[in-house]
Scaffold this active site. Structure first.
Site, PDB file in Angstrom:
ATOM      1  N   GLU A 229       3.779  -6.030  -1.754  1.00 31.72           N
ATOM      2  CA  GLU A 229       3.185  -6.516  -0.499  1.00 31.72           C
ATOM      3  C   GLU A 229       3.717  -7.925  -0.306  1.00 31.72           C
ATOM      4  OE1 GLU A 229       1.328  -4.811   1.466  1.00 31.72           O
ATOM      5  OE2 GLU A 229       0.349  -3.273   0.272  1.00 31.72           O
ATOM      6  N   CYS A 263      -0.616 -13.498   5.084  1.00 35.00           N
ATOM      7  CA  CYS A 263       0.611 -12.720   5.315  1.00 35.00           C
ATOM      8  C   CYS A 263       0.562 -12.074   6.684  1.00 35.00           C
ATOM      9  CB  CYS A 263       0.784 -11.679   4.227  1.00 35.00           C
ATOM     10  SG  CYS A 263      -0.684 -10.688   3.994  1.00 35.00           S
TER      11      CYS A 263
END
Ligand code: NAP
Length: 460
Positions: A229, A263
């Site tokens: 990720e 993010c």
């Protein structure tokens, strides 16, 4: 410098540090995790559930203390820290409640005889997690995998050691057997060697592209599965039919959550010509109202960045982008005060060779682009190597869904900033990584999908 250190980003004070684990102690922890797996894998879902639900309950009971530690170590505003604790608790609870259903045997319908797929755990997994959501990131990885029967070794970011220890303590206090969840204070440069240890069966990393590439290489070399990720530079598209006040409110949230250090934060605002001026004026007005302050105070609107290097790096990216021709509409520098505070910043007219155009800006800096057609918006949205999330604001949901099909990311939200909740899959594509966390998908990443086939060879 010690491997793990708490430095308060609001004061710059070095508060405490922890030694890295010795070789011998690491060996013992690996052995304990491996031994634990042999019993944990055989436990029923109900037995596993008891531990995980207790972790969720304890998190809620300790919310104030846990939240204060996040704020102390990485500067998140206390209100947001409490929100993170609740989100993490809800993830443990979600998997405690739903894992049995997600992992039930899957009957197949072969032409002859019978067959089913059983979901078996694979062993001890290594998790490498970042500092930006110290509890939530770990929960995304630990909760599903522990319910699936795997055991966890966790290397947390070196600037959140006290949060890391608290998570291990939550498991111990919840009655977890030794070796089920183990915190490792280990530096990044020792991870490659650790990946080669036969006890470790797979790895999941949330973090930068650089770390992801290095972990994927180490995993590949040892023929172990990895889930990554990584970073993002999410588009936030404003169509001309969007309700502007509502859109601005969520644009501010999208960019400024966690002081921009998410993010899935909205990083590139792509706005239709017709509403561009109004959007930009209101967006600028809202950002300029955000006063920096003590992140421990409930009323503070803007906290510091997580570290001195984060502040210096972001300031340099803005400076370079302006040198390359981008216009600075507001902000652009650090606040001249104690702590690692960056001014909320807006860049416009960003040329293709500016850093802001193609790199991730991990802080309160918004890049705003003007477009005159949907096609132009799509080209810009996809003009990045990242592919994590994205948002579209429009009065027409169907139009939003059609546009979503053209955006190359793992997640697109319509009339909502990109977000995360236990029952929705989370993850990216292209350089934002691979694999999924959360929802029913997240629990299937580290399993042996074992086929059990019954069919007598002599049966016609
Ligand atoms: P980072 O430097 O990659 O650190 C993340 C974690 O990886 C830390 O535990 C770090 O440990 C470790 N690490 C770094 N280099 C490593 C290596 N070569 N081998 C093994 N481990 C290594 O990331 P960051 O810059 O602090 O975090 C922000 C990044 O994470 C951003 O790009 C952000 O977008 C991304 N992120 C992605 C998601 C997602 O779900 N897609 C969520 C949150 C953040 P040390 O602290 O000891 O270096």
């Amino acid at each position: 410098m010690m491997a793990y250190q708490t430095v308060n980003p609001f004061t710059g004070e070095e508060l405490t540090s922890f030694d890295e684990i010795s070789k011998q102690a690491l060996k013992e922890k690996l052995k304990k995790a491996s031994t634990c797996f042999e019993t944990w894998r055989k436990n029923s879902f109900d037995e596993r559930k008891k531990i995980l639900q207790k972790v969720a309950n304890l998190m809620r009971e300790r919310s104030d203390e846990l939240a204060a530690l996040v704020t102390l170590e990485m500067g998140k505003r206390i209100k947001e820290s409490k929100g993170e604790v609740e989100l993490a608790a809800s993830i443990y609870e979600y998997y405690a409640t739903h894992a049995a259903q997600f992992l039930a045997d899957k009957p197949l319908s072969p032409e002859k005889g019978a067959a089913y797929v059983r979901n078996e755990p694979i062993g001890v997994l290594l998790g490498i997690e970042p500092w930006n959501y110290p509890y939530y990131q770990v929960a995304r990885f630990a909760a599903p995998n522990i319910m699936a029967g795997n055991c966890i070794l966790l290397k947390h970011a070196s600037n959140v050691p006290q949060c890391a220890l608290e998570i291990e303590k939550l498991f111990a206090d919840a009655g977890a057997p030794e070796g089920l969840y183990t915190n490792l204070f280990i530096s990044s440069d020792k991870i490659e060697e650790l990946m080669a240890d036969p006890v470790i069966k797979a790895v999941s990393l949330t973090g930068s592209e650089k770390a992801g590439a290095s972990i994927a290489a180490a995993a590949g070399k040892n023929l172990k599965k990895s889930v990554l990720e990584l970073g993002g530079s999410d588009p936030f598209i404003v169509l001309e039919d969007a309700a502007i006040d509502k859109t601005v409110k969520w644009a501010v949230y999208g960019r400024m959550q966690n002081c921009g250090q998410a993010c899935i934060a909205a990083k590139r605002f792509i706005v239709m010509d017709k509403v561009y001026d109004e959007f930009v004026e209101k967006f600028k007005g809202a950002l300029e109202k955000m006063e920096p302050g003590d992140p421990m105070q409930e009323t503070t609107m803007l906290g510091p960045l997580s570290s001195k290097s984060a502040l210096e790096g972001l300031e340099a990216q803005v400076e370079k982008s302006v040198k390359a021709g981008a216009k600075l509409l507001t902000g652009g520098k650090r606040f001249e005060m104690q702590g690692y505070f960056m001014q909320p910043t807006i860049l416009t007219d960003i040329p293709k060779d500016a850093e802001a155009y193609h790199e991730e800006l991990f802080g309160p800096v918004a890049s705003v682009y003007r477009v005159s057609t949907e096609d132009e918006a799509v080209v810009l949205a996809n003009a990045t190597r990242f592919g994590l999330g994205g948002a579209i604001f429009t009065a027409d949901e169907k139009r939003g869904q059609k546009l979503a099909e053209r955006i190359h990311t793992g997640m697109v939200f319509i009339n909502h900033p990109t977000g995360s909740q236990p029952d929705l899959p989370f993850g990216g594509t292209i350089q934002s990584g691979y694999g999924r966390e959360l929802s029913s998908l997240g629990i299937h990443e580290f399993l042996n999908k074992k086929l059990v086939r019954t069919c007598d060879i002599n049966d016609k």
